[in-house]
Motif scaffolding. Structure first.
Motif, PDB file in Angstrom:
ATOM      1  N   VAL A 201       0.846  -1.194   0.000  1.00 13.92           N
ATOM      2  CA  VAL A 201       0.000   0.000   0.000  1.00 13.92           C
ATOM      3  C   VAL A 201       0.883   1.247   0.000  1.00 13.92           C
ATOM      4  N   LEU A 202       0.661   2.111  -0.973  1.00 16.40           N
ATOM      5  CA  LEU A 202       1.382   3.379  -1.074  1.00 16.40           C
ATOM      6  C   LEU A 202       0.383   4.511  -0.889  1.00 16.40           C
ATOM      7  N   VAL A 203       0.639   5.378   0.081  1.00 14.70           N
ATOM      8  CA  VAL A 203      -0.199   6.542   0.332  1.00 14.70           C
ATOM      9  C   VAL A 203       0.490   7.765  -0.262  1.00 14.70           C
ATOM     10  N   VAL A 204      -0.225   8.468  -1.130  1.00 15.47           N
ATOM     11  CA  VAL A 204       0.290   9.685  -1.759  1.00 15.47           C
ATOM     12  C   VAL A 204      -0.549  10.848  -1.252  1.00 15.47           C
ATOM     13  N   GLU A 205       0.047  11.653  -0.384  1.00 17.90           N
ATOM     14  CA  GLU A 205      -0.652  12.787   0.208  1.00 17.90           C
ATOM     15  C   GLU A 205      -0.169  14.075  -0.452  1.00 17.90           C
ATOM     16  N   GLY A 206      -1.070  15.005  -0.619  1.00 18.32           N
ATOM     17  CA  GLY A 206      -0.683  16.284  -1.201  1.00 18.32           C
ATOM     18  C   GLY A 206      -1.847  17.247  -1.192  1.00 18.32           C
ATOM     19  N   GLY A 207      -1.530  18.522  -1.059  1.00 20.64           N
ATOM     20  CA  GLY A 207      -2.566  19.546  -1.049  1.00 20.64           C
ATOM     21  C   GLY A 207      -3.141  19.774  -2.436  1.00 20.64           C
ATOM     22  N   PRO A 208      -4.029  20.747  -2.561  1.00 18.46           N
ATOM     23  CA  PRO A 208      -4.648  21.052  -3.847  1.00 18.46           C
ATOM     24  C   PRO A 208      -3.600  21.407  -4.901  1.00 18.46           C
ATOM     25  N   GLY A 209      -3.811  20.918  -6.118  1.00 18.18           N
ATOM     26  CA  GLY A 209      -2.965  21.313  -7.233  1.00 18.18           C
ATOM     27  C   GLY A 209      -1.616  20.639  -7.306  1.00 18.18           C
ATOM     28  N   THR A 210      -1.346  19.677  -6.421  1.00 21.33           N
ATOM     29  CA  THR A 210      -0.032  19.028  -6.433  1.00 21.33           C
ATOM     30  C   THR A 210       0.058  17.899  -7.453  1.00 21.33           C
ATOM     31  N   GLY A 211      -1.023  17.643  -8.162  1.00 23.58           N
ATOM     32  CA  GLY A 211      -0.985  16.623  -9.208  1.00 23.58           C
ATOM     33  C   GLY A 211      -1.198  15.214  -8.701  1.00 23.58           C
ATOM     34  N   LYS A 212      -1.830  15.052  -7.534  1.00 27.35           N
ATOM     35  CA  LYS A 212      -2.043  13.719  -6.969  1.00 27.35           C
ATOM     36  C   LYS A 212      -2.785  12.808  -7.941  1.00 27.35           C
ATOM     37  N   THR A 596       4.143   9.021   1.204  1.00 28.75           N
ATOM     38  CA  THR A 596       4.929  10.061   0.550  1.00 28.75           C
ATOM     39  C   THR A 596       4.052  11.281   0.359  1.00 28.75           C
ATOM     40  N   ARG A 597       4.689  12.442   0.263  1.00 33.81           N
ATOM     41  CA  ARG A 597       3.923  13.691   0.173  1.00 33.81           C
ATOM     42  C   ARG A 597       4.424  14.534  -0.993  1.00 33.81           C
ATOM     43  N   LEU A 598       3.469  15.047  -1.754  1.00 29.50           N
ATOM     44  CA  LEU A 598       3.762  15.993  -2.832  1.00 29.50           C
ATOM     45  C   LEU A 598       3.620  17.402  -2.267  1.00 29.50           C
ATOM     46  N   GLY A 599       4.644  18.225  -2.427  1.00 31.95           N
ATOM     47  CA  GLY A 599       4.634  19.533  -1.775  1.00 31.95           C
ATOM     48  C   GLY A 599       4.587  20.724  -2.700  1.00 31.95           C
TER      49      GLY A 599
END
Length: 750
Positions: A201-212, A596-599
């Motif tokens: 399981v991979l969790v990809v977290e990121g705010g609006p507009g980060t391309g999730k 992981t987080r997209l910033g």
């Protein structure tokens, strides 16, 4: 196109490459190029054989379908290696038709293409130059070169000093109402996620507009490429928050040559049911709680009833009494097998038949003088068989242990939940049996299906009836065929009439079997019709919004726990949403998951992001939004009004771009009034995102983006909904309100 039409040699050379590429594509489609057509016209049999072979391979591999999907934008880049070798990069891979099968276009997912996304001046990864190729259909319109080997003095006149021109052009381009792929502009942090290992399981977290979402979709394409054999059989499931969102992302994977994916909302994951009714927040929250699984298990047990006080069964002029004591023994023995309700029914039937057999044998087969039995084993068996043919026995079994469908179980429970839940919760979810299903009902139906199971005897009987119907149909087809052949040859010589027809060489049963074997559905299509399907990989967008019951449903679809979860806890708005990755995953994989987080915010300009972040910081002072990569210089505005519909209509005229899309995001209760003042806009319907102006509520806008956004009556939103609404715009944002702005928003506009 003549050379004089090109401003320079570089454009001409790239155009010649693209022309050659599409010549190969046309050959694979069976639309032979000039040289191939001439060779075939001259009877070139080897050429004909190679062409037929290549077309067959392209059909079987799915390449033809991919070529049709990505036709207008097949190639988008080139990498020049320090060794002198160059590779063109495209949405799919192509090879030459010679014996070496030399690659002429490298699939973006291949390892050799990875430097296109990761190489930098500091770490060139063996590259001299990276070239972005912009096309309009099959015509090259622009080149952008990045120099990665600073010692290389060769210049083409197409150098991009910052290396950002293609990315910024994509970010600033007008929206179409459909998401575009990002295959030409994948950034390094995104590439790492896209190519992450398949298992786990991979969790990809990121705010609006980060391309999730874009990253998740490209990850699906990559996994289908890297694990083609497995995932072609098991399929990939992508779960989105609503139908509008699925329509918005629906063209991304086909544009990358991938069609073996099932896109669905949670409300579409129970075959035969499509959730269309709306649900109140309180009812959705109650239905989504994890303890609903225990409640439904209790409901099932209550269907396994006892006589009140007895059931009388007449058999061969004897009256046999089934009292609660006898039935209770049969029930407990059946429950001890720990089987689903419908599967266990066969065991219950056996216990009841044995009980009735003992009662009858004792009644008619006991010696009145010494109490000994007058019956042997064969007599007992005969009695049991005769009881099994007594309709009154089966009426009693149906009353005590009925066969149930998930729909009946859940509908009856929701019609009268009193006694299973606290009074307030029961009142919140109570509804008529005839009401349409909601999204929150679907996990309940799935849970019920697990608790009930399927009686294979019923399934086999149904299958046999269907087969009999198919055989009868096949026999009719053969009879018609035979009759037509008989008519055709009735006036011909006897020798001519010996010609065989289908009727002579195949019977109806085999003909029906061949029809059954001819299942041309894709894995995704078969998965959509099978509740028990185990997907090869599942991707969940807006994962923080799903309820615990929805997660139970999804985990059943992923026994290997191969999943990618995409979302942002700060945007949790659903009352039943879990909103915490650890709470979601702990019951299923404990701490065995990657995060992981997209910033970086690619969508929202800094001016708009500052306003949106202030709303969240009012509740969470330590909140850090994603960092915007661009600034437009256009400040968001907020206006008070006494005439909301009129002000909205005027603002829409001001904000609507010549190209692109505008969203009016407003509370649902205002939609009809606003739609009446907006040309071509409708309320109470799934929005058509391809129209220039669309009307949405905050939940519908999740995951979407527009050139301009008008937020109406922000004081009516919760913090999460307001944060979502304010971060949908790529260019301009306006806010209209009556009364006062929320305090946090007022401070942002001060």
């Amino acid at each position: 196109m003549s050379n004089t039409e090109f401003p320079d040699d570089e454009l001409r050379r790239e155009q010649e490459f693209i022309d050659g590429l599409y010549a190969r594509v046309d050959v694979l489609r069976g639309e032979a190029g000039t040289s191939v057509a001439e060779a075939l016209a001259q009877g070139d049999k080897p050429m004909q054989a190679r062409l037929e072979r290549d077309i067959l391979v392209a059909e079987r591999s799915g390449l033809l379908a991919a070529l049709n999907a990505v036709d207008g934008s097949l190639c988008f880049g080139r990498i020049d290696l320090a060794s002198g070798t160059s590779h063109h990069i495209g949405r799919i891979g192509l090879r030459t038709d010679d014996t070496e099968r030399t690659p002429i276009l490298i699939d973006w997912r291949a390892d050799v293409a990875r430097p296109f996304y990761l190489a930098t001046g500091h770490t060139p990864m063996g590259l001299r130059r990276r070239r972005h190729i912009t096309t309009d259909g099959r015509t090259v319109t622009a080149l952008h070169d990045e120099i990665l080997d600073l010692g290389d003095r060769t210049r083409t006149g197409h150098e991009d000093p910052t290396g950002d021109a293609v990315l910024l052009a994509a970010l600033n381009s007008a929206r179409t109402g459909r998401m575009n792929d990002i295959v030409q502009t994948i950034q390094a942090e995104q590439d790492e996620i896209i190519r992450a290992p398949y298992r786990g399981v991979l969790v990809v977290e990121g705010g609006p507009g980060t391309g999730k979402t874009a990253v998740a979709l490209h990850r699906a394409a990559y996994l289908l490429y890297e694990h083609r054999e497995l995932l072609a059989k098991r399929a990939v499931l992508i779960v989105g928050p609503n139908p509008a969102f699925l329509g918005y992302i629906g063209e991304v994977l086909p544009s990358l040559g991938e069609t073996g994916v099932l896109l669905a909302t949670v409300g579409e994951l129970f075959p035969g049911v499509r959730a269309t009714a709306t649900e109140g927040r309180e009812a959705a929250a109650v239905k989504g709680r994890a303890d609903m699984a225990d409640v439904l298990a209790e409901v099932v047990r209550d269907w396994q009833s006892l006589p009140d006080p007895v059931i009388a069964i007449e058999h061969d002029r004897e009256i046999l009494m089934l009292d609660d004591g006898l039935v209770k023994v049969a029930r407990e023995r059946t429950r001890a097998a720990k089987l689903p309700h419908n599967v266990a029914r066969e065991h219950f039937e056996g216990h009841i038949l044995n009980t009735l057999t003992e009662l009858y044998a004792e009644r008619v087969g006991t010696d009145p003088y010494d109490g000994s039995s007058l019956l042997d084993a064969s007599d007992i068996t005969q009695i049991r068989d005769e009881l099994a043919e007594n309709p009154e026995v089966w009426t009693a079994v149906d009353q005590l242990w009925p066969r149930l469908t998930p729909q009946r179980l859940v509908a009856d429970f929701l019609a009268d939940p009193v006694g299973y839940l606290p009074d307030d919760d029961a009142a919140a979810i109570r509804r008529p049996v005839t009401r349409a299903w909601t999204v929150a009902d679907v996990p309940l139906l799935d849970e019920a299906a697990e608790l009930l199971g399927v009686d294979e005897r019923v399934t086999r009987a149904r299958a046999e009836r269907e087969r009999e119907t198919q055989v009868a149909y096949a026999q009719g087809v053969l009879d018609v065929s035979y009759a037509s052949r008989t008519y055709e040859f009735e006036d011909k010589d006897e020798e001519d009439s010996e010609v065989l027809s289908a009727h002579h060489i195949i019977d109806a049963e085999r003909f029906a079997e061949r029809q059954e074997e001819d299942d041309h559905r894709s894995a995704a299509e078969r998965a959509a019709a099978d509740r028990t399907w185990a997907f090869g990989h599942i991707i969940v967008d807006e994962a923080q919004e799903l309820s615990p019951m929805a997660w139970r449903l999804l985990m059943r679809r992923s026994p290997t726990r191969s999943m990618t979860l995409v979302g942002d806890p700060a945007q949790t708005a659903e009352a039943a949403g879990v909103g915490s990755w650890s709470k979601i995953l702990q019951p299923y994989v404990e701490d065995r998951w990657e995060h992981t987080r997209l910033g970086v915010n690619y969508r929202t300009p800094a001016e708009i992001m500052d306003v949106a972040a202030a709303v969240v910081r009012a509740e969470n002072p330590g909140f850090e939004p994603p960092s915007s990569v661009r600034s437009t210089g256009v400040r968001p505005w907020a206006r008070a009004t006494d005439d909301l519909p009129g002000a909205v209509a005027k603002a829409v005229d001001e904000l609507t771009p010549a190209e692109g899309r505008l969203a009016v995001i407003a509370p649902r209760y205002l939609h009809r009034k606003l739609a009446a003042r907006l040309a071509g806009v409708t309320a109470d319907a799934e929005p058509d995102l391809t129209r220039h102006v669309v009307l949405l509520d905050p939940r519908q806008s999740k995951g979407l983006e527009f050139d301009s956004v008008l937020v109406v009556e922000p004081a009516r939103y919760g913090t999460s909904d307001l944060y979502v609404a304010l971060t949908r715009a790529t260019q301009r944002l306006g806010v209209l309100y009556t009364g006062e702005l929320p305090k946090a928003l007022a401070g942002a506009f001060a």
